[in-house]
Design a protein around this motif. Structure first.
Motif, PDB file in Angstrom:
ATOM      1  N   ARG A  33      22.507   3.437  67.455  1.00  0.00           N
ATOM      2  CA  ARG A  33      21.616   4.158  67.897  1.00  0.00           C
ATOM      3  C   ARG A  33      20.203   3.403  68.697  1.00  0.00           C
ATOM      4  O   ARG A  33      19.999   2.488  68.136  1.00  0.00           O
ATOM      5  CB  ARG A  33      20.882   5.120  66.882  1.00  0.00           C
ATOM      6  N   GLY A  34      20.232   3.841  69.875  1.00  0.00           N
ATOM      7  CA  GLY A  34      19.029   3.465  70.750  1.00  0.00           C
ATOM      8  C   GLY A  34      19.155   1.860  70.870  1.00  0.00           C
ATOM      9  O   GLY A  34      17.925   1.170  70.915  1.00  0.00           O
ATOM     10  N   LEU A  35      20.198   1.544  70.941  1.00  0.00           N
ATOM     11  CA  LEU A  35      20.545   0.000  71.082  1.00  0.00           C
ATOM     12  C   LEU A  35      19.765  -0.500  72.601  1.00  0.00           C
ATOM     13  O   LEU A  35      20.124   0.003  73.517  1.00  0.00           O
ATOM     14  CB  LEU A  35      21.863  -0.256  71.179  1.00  0.00           C
ATOM     15  N   VAL A  36      19.129  -1.519  72.246  1.00  0.00           N
ATOM     16  CA  VAL A  36      18.650  -2.326  73.724  1.00  0.00           C
ATOM     17  C   VAL A  36      18.928  -3.715  73.280  1.00  0.00           C
ATOM     18  O   VAL A  36      18.563  -4.473  72.519  1.00  0.00           O
ATOM     19  CB  VAL A  36      17.188  -2.287  73.809  1.00  0.00           C
ATOM     20  N   ASN A  37      19.641  -4.333  74.518  1.00  0.00           N
ATOM     21  CA  ASN A  37      19.989  -5.554  74.764  1.00  0.00           C
ATOM     22  C   ASN A  37      19.670  -6.151  75.907  1.00  0.00           C
ATOM     23  O   ASN A  37      20.039  -5.663  77.078  1.00  0.00           O
ATOM     24  CB  ASN A  37      21.700  -5.891  74.441  1.00  0.00           C
ATOM     25  N   ARG A  38      18.994  -7.286  76.030  1.00  0.00           N
ATOM     26  CA  ARG A  38      18.349  -7.961  77.094  1.00  0.00           C
ATOM     27  C   ARG A  38      18.760  -9.581  77.058  1.00  0.00           C
ATOM     28  O   ARG A  38      18.808  -9.883  75.820  1.00  0.00           O
ATOM     29  CB  ARG A  38      16.943  -7.647  77.083  1.00  0.00           C
ATOM     30  N   PHE A  39      18.890 -10.218  78.488  1.00  0.00           N
ATOM     31  CA  PHE A  39      19.181 -11.496  78.457  1.00  0.00           C
ATOM     32  C   PHE A  39      17.913 -11.863  79.403  1.00  0.00           C
ATOM     33  O   PHE A  39      18.238 -11.540  80.739  1.00  0.00           O
ATOM     34  CB  PHE A  39      20.522 -11.825  78.854  1.00  0.00           C
ATOM     35  N   GLY A  40      16.779 -12.156  79.083  1.00  0.00           N
ATOM     36  CA  GLY A  40      15.812 -12.216  79.908  1.00  0.00           C
ATOM     37  C   GLY A  40      15.485 -11.357  80.610  1.00  0.00           C
ATOM     38  O   GLY A  40      15.127 -10.503  79.966  1.00  0.00           O
ATOM     39  N   GLU A  41      15.304 -11.117  81.829  1.00  0.00           N
ATOM     40  CA  GLU A  41      14.971 -10.188  82.764  1.00  0.00           C
ATOM     41  C   GLU A  41      16.132  -8.866  82.797  1.00  0.00           C
ATOM     42  O   GLU A  41      15.922  -7.920  83.276  1.00  0.00           O
ATOM     43  CB  GLU A  41      14.968 -10.585  84.465  1.00  0.00           C
ATOM     44  N   GLN A  42      17.567  -9.452  82.554  1.00  0.00           N
ATOM     45  CA  GLN A  42      18.728  -8.570  82.473  1.00  0.00           C
ATOM     46  C   GLN A  42      18.777  -7.556  81.424  1.00  0.00           C
ATOM     47  O   GLN A  42      18.880  -8.177  80.219  1.00  0.00           O
ATOM     48  CB  GLN A  42      20.057  -9.413  82.719  1.00  0.00           C
ATOM     49  N   VAL A  43      18.707  -6.491  81.750  1.00  0.00           N
ATOM     50  CA  VAL A  43      18.941  -5.311  80.683  1.00  0.00           C
ATOM     51  C   VAL A  43      20.336  -4.947  80.624  1.00  0.00           C
ATOM     52  O   VAL A  43      20.574  -4.266  81.724  1.00  0.00           O
ATOM     53  CB  VAL A  43      17.851  -4.175  80.795  1.00  0.00           C
ATOM     54  N   VAL A  44      20.821  -4.952  79.598  1.00  0.00           N
ATOM     55  CA  VAL A  44      22.330  -4.908  79.494  1.00  0.00           C
ATOM     56  C   VAL A  44      22.554  -3.419  78.853  1.00  0.00           C
ATOM     57  O   VAL A  44      23.276  -2.739  79.408  1.00  0.00           O
ATOM     58  CB  VAL A  44      23.387  -5.992  78.615  1.00  0.00           C
ATOM     59  N   HIS A  45      21.959  -3.011  77.696  1.00  0.00           N
ATOM     60  CA  HIS A  45      21.855  -1.847  77.065  1.00  0.00           C
ATOM     61  C   HIS A  45      20.648  -1.348  77.207  1.00  0.00           C
ATOM     62  O   HIS A  45      19.569  -2.171  76.763  1.00  0.00           O
ATOM     63  CB  HIS A  45      22.536  -2.074  75.700  1.00  0.00           C
ATOM     64  N   ASP A  46      20.382  -0.180  77.268  1.00  0.00           N
ATOM     65  CA  ASP A  46      19.077   0.545  77.462  1.00  0.00           C
ATOM     66  C   ASP A  46      19.219   1.934  76.799  1.00  0.00           C
ATOM     67  O   ASP A  46      19.271   2.878  77.195  1.00  0.00           O
ATOM     68  CB  ASP A  46      18.511   0.461  78.592  1.00  0.00           C
ATOM     69  N   GLY A  47      18.988   1.954  75.393  1.00  0.00           N
ATOM     70  CA  GLY A  47      19.204   3.182  74.611  1.00  0.00           C
ATOM     71  C   GLY A  47      20.547   3.884  74.448  1.00  0.00           C
ATOM     72  O   GLY A  47      20.807   4.748  74.740  1.00  0.00           O
ATOM     73  N   LEU A  48      21.375   2.796  74.073  1.00  0.00           N
ATOM     74  CA  LEU A  48      22.709   3.274  73.914  1.00  0.00           C
ATOM     75  C   LEU A  48      23.206   3.670  72.653  1.00  0.00           C
ATOM     76  O   LEU A  48      22.443   3.286  71.541  1.00  0.00           O
ATOM     77  CB  LEU A  48      23.799   1.714  74.231  1.00  0.00           C
ATOM     78  N   ASP A  49      23.653   4.914  72.665  1.00  0.00           N
ATOM     79  CA  ASP A  49      24.257   5.476  71.282  1.00  0.00           C
ATOM     80  C   ASP A  49      25.656   5.782  71.157  1.00  0.00           C
ATOM     81  O   ASP A  49      26.506   5.979  72.292  1.00  0.00           O
ATOM     82  CB  ASP A  49      23.673   6.955  71.442  1.00  0.00           C
ATOM     83  N   LEU A  50      26.388   5.422  70.087  1.00  0.00           N
ATOM     84  CA  LEU A  50      28.049   5.449  69.948  1.00  0.00           C
ATOM     85  C   LEU A  50      28.239   5.874  68.345  1.00  0.00           C
ATOM     86  O   LEU A  50      27.479   5.358  67.676  1.00  0.00           O
ATOM     87  CB  LEU A  50      28.434   4.376  70.496  1.00  0.00           C
ATOM     88  N   ASP A  51      28.880   6.918  68.279  1.00  0.00           N
ATOM     89  CA  ASP A  51      29.557   6.917  66.903  1.00  0.00           C
ATOM     90  C   ASP A  51      31.080   6.597  66.870  1.00  0.00           C
ATOM     91  O   ASP A  51      31.685   7.254  67.850  1.00  0.00           O
ATOM     92  CB  ASP A  51      29.362   8.351  66.480  1.00  0.00           C
ATOM     93  N   VAL A  52      31.537   6.026  65.894  1.00  0.00           N
ATOM     94  CA  VAL A  52      32.868   5.849  65.819  1.00  0.00           C
ATOM     95  C   VAL A  52      33.450   6.542  64.692  1.00  0.00           C
ATOM     96  O   VAL A  52      32.945   6.513  63.469  1.00  0.00           O
ATOM     97  CB  VAL A  52      33.381   4.037  65.712  1.00  0.00           C
ATOM     98  N   ARG A  53      34.551   7.442  64.681  1.00  0.00           N
ATOM     99  CA  ARG A  53      34.594   8.285  63.573  1.00  0.00           C
ATOM    100  C   ARG A  53      35.932   7.660  62.808  1.00  0.00           C
ATOM    101  O   ARG A  53      36.757   7.006  63.557  1.00  0.00           O
ATOM    102  CB  ARG A  53      35.316   9.589  64.146  1.00  0.00           C
TER     103      ARG A  53
END
Ligand SMILES: Nc1ncnc2c1ncn2[C@@H]1O[C@H](COP(=O)(O)OP(=O)(O)O)[C@@H](O)[C@H]1O
Ligand SMILES: [Mg+2]
Length: 283
Positions: A33-53
């Protein structure tokens, strides 16, 4: 913690595993939920949601560099995201608590993108690495037998056990990596582009192996792939990474129709048509 002996076949493992939610419970086995991943200036994920069943094979696709591997590493607790919550088997994957982290590690099998077998160890020794770490008290002979079982389960001949990774073909190395990932009977398996670099026949055989093992062992599989054939052949749902998040996650027939430029190009562009033609001709 489960005391299930390693190597025990647990038919319908998801229902039996102490940490695993049942498919009927409606609870996800992995929740992001709400995943944010950044490397310096680079935003890779910005509010990523995922469910695995529980019990599904979820295919994760997206253009190169969209953050598929980073997502997998974050779920596995190998990378600390800037923001967000991740639960794996009901445990907080981002905790500093060593016991919880170990519980997640103990219950997840991983085949990384580069395969990453220890090159100086034989296949059998590679498969025994996690067994030694978690079942150091087992007699050597039993650990050897378990490694042999996993190697056979991954579709390798018994004599592969004593070979070095460099003595195997690319496809066999992938299978050796899979055998190691399955060493501890994890209910949850992560595969990062397992068929990349394999020829189409080898890739199709690997896909079938994943499906067979998933059904026989009751696994949940998080599968990153570029391979359209894999998506059609074995994935229950497909999650598409684009625009720094999961833009759609659904059965492939729905994803195909999703109005997004990358999705349309991927599923209906020239390469997709070629894959479809080959598939239709061989099915
Ligand atoms: N350790 C790192 N340091 C800096 N940038 C990284 C690192 N890991 C990944 N990235 C960047 O994050 C982006 C997503 O990477 P990755 O998840 O490997 O993409 P892919 O979807 O192809 O698996 C890429 O642009 C990559 O360069
Ligand atoms: Mg990657």
């Amino acid at each position: 913690m489960s005391k299930t002996p390693p190597g025990t076949m647990r038919n319908g493992a998801n229902a039996m595993h102490p940490l695993c939610p049942t498919p009927q419970s409606g609870r996800p086995i992995v929740s992001v939920r709400g995943l944010v991943n950044r490397f310096g200036e680079q935003v890779v994920h910005d509010g990523l949601d995922l469910d695995v069943r529980p019990g599904e094979i979820i295919g994760v696709v997206g253009g190169s560099g969209t953050g598929k591997s980073v997502l997998m590493r974050a779920i596995l607790g190998l990378r600390e995201p800037q923001e967000g919550r991740i639960e794996v088997l009901g445990l907080n994957a981002l905790t500093d608590d060593a016991t919880q982290r170990r519980a997640i590690e103990r219950n997840t099998g991983v085949l990384f993108q580069d395969g990453a077998l220890f090159s100086s160890l034989t296949v059998g020794e590679n498969v025994q690495v996690p067994l030694k770490e978690y079942h150091g008290d087992l007699p050597d002979s039993l650990r050897y037998e378990l490694a042999l079982l996993k190697v056979k389960l991954a579709g390798l001949p018994a004599d592969a056990l004593n070979k070095l990774p460099s003595q195997l073909s690319g496809g066999m190395r992938k299978r050796a990596g899979l055998a190691r990932a399955l060493a501890l009977d994890p209910p949850l398996l992560f595969l990062d582009e397992p068929t990349a670099g394999l020829d189409p026949i080898g890739a199709a055989a690997f896909d079938r192996l994943i499906r067979t093992l998933q059904q026989a062992l009751g696994l949940t599989v998080f599968l990153i792939t570029h391979d359209l054939d894999t998506l059609y052949a074995i994935c229950d749902r497909v999650a598409v990474l684009a625009d720094r998040k999961v833009v759609v996650c659904a059965p492939i027939q729905e994803v195909e129709r999703f109005e997004h430029p990358w999705v349309q190009e991927y599923f209906h562009g020239p390469r997709a048509r070629a894959a479809r033609t080959t598939r239709d001709a061989t099915s």
